[in-house]
Design a protein around this motif. Sequence first.
Motif, PDB file in Angstrom:
ATOM      1  N   PRO A 235       0.844  -1.203   0.000  1.00 27.85           N
ATOM      2  CA  PRO A 235       0.000   0.000   0.000  1.00 27.85           C
ATOM      3  C   PRO A 235       0.879   1.254   0.000  1.00 27.85           C
TER       4      PRO A 235
ATOM      5  N   SER B 121      -4.384   1.800   2.439  1.00 24.81           N
ATOM      6  CA  SER B 121      -4.506   0.383   2.118  1.00 24.81           C
ATOM      7  C   SER B 121      -5.975   0.008   1.918  1.00 24.81           C
TER       8      SER B 121
ATOM      9  N   GLN C 185      -2.738  -2.222   7.370  1.00 27.01           N
ATOM     10  CA  GLN C 185      -2.526  -0.819   7.040  1.00 27.01           C
ATOM     11  C   GLN C 185      -1.090  -0.451   7.419  1.00 27.01           C
TER      12      GLN C 185
ATOM     13  N   VAL D 274      -1.836   2.123  -4.101  1.00 26.49           N
ATOM     14  CA  VAL D 274      -0.891   1.011  -4.117  1.00 26.49           C
ATOM     15  C   VAL D 274       0.418   1.475  -4.728  1.00 26.49           C
TER      16      VAL D 274
END
Length: 369
Positions: free
Chosen positions: A179, A192, A240, A281
């Motif tokens: 992420p 994320s 995350q 991403v």
Amino acid sequence: MENGIDFLHILDPNMSSKIFMCFEDLFDLAHVSAVSRSWRDYVIANGLCKQLCVRLFPQLSKVNNVIELTSSTKNPAEVGSSNSMEWESLKQEHRAYTFLAQGLRSFAVKQLIAEPIVASSTDNYPEESIDNTLDPSERAGRRASYWSSKGQSNPAVPETLTYKLDGDLCLISEINIQPFQAFFQWGLPIYSAKAVRFRMGHIKLPADCPLDDLQDSVLQDSVRDSFVSTYTSEEFPMAQENRLQNFKLPEPVLCIGGFMQVELLGRVQRQEMDSLFYICVTHVQILGRSLAPAFSVDIDEHSKSLTLKVLSYNEPSPAEIPTTNSSFFGRRHIRDSGQIVNILRGNVYIPDYDWGEEDDESDDEEFVL
């Protein structure tokens, strides 16, 4: 052994097949078929190599035809009588599945993405396009390098990233996704997804819709609507965290058709400036073994059946295995050159991020994703 009795001569064919199919490794079956001519002929005549391949990789169950296009093999139709033609066809199928099993075991493991095709949405195109996900770096020169979805008020809205793989047949074992952490925003938020899921298959497109020019929005919609999935994974939770996260499949999966969709399910980070949820991403890796250039497939969209084509019985040499995606970096160069031209013409404004240490510590300004 001289006084031994061949069990093929005393057992009925069904029991003999059950004995041979006790093997879980096709290499063991290949070794057994080399014990004697009768065993070899039995394995070939009953298509046991194909049966074992299908048992290991159910996606092969739709293959109803095998064609050898190598220079060293003959077309069964050219052999002679109907019996000899049928026998040559069985031997051809045996050779193909034996080599297929060898490739699934011994071809080099590598990054399988050949081309990023399309994202379900992109916030700022082309600066935040799916192309950026092939670059492992978080920065490209003075700019952040990542893909960003469009913002959504509903955090449940999913996103997809579609990639063309390096070959029609690929054995995929794991996927890595990083992420993006917005290091230019207050609080260093990480955009994320809540979870990821993977779909493998092929794309059904009209003949006048080429894959080499998919930036047009109409073609992008066509790709999304035309993805035909032959495998869908379970959902994997995503952390995350700003790191390359590993998602390992329970068992390696044979992707037939050469395309994968990464489904990003749910959003966790709201952008402070517009109060919308985004998914971003930095990098995507799809790891496994490609059976190109030895094999390819033709897919009959009407019957959903497959034709397996053997193009070579040679294992790819290291020189044939690309270490970088030259077409991606070529597109990035063209894209960046186009941005420079637009800037000089005064048509586009791109924030000039200065990533010096002093600015990293003191810069309170936020930039919209």
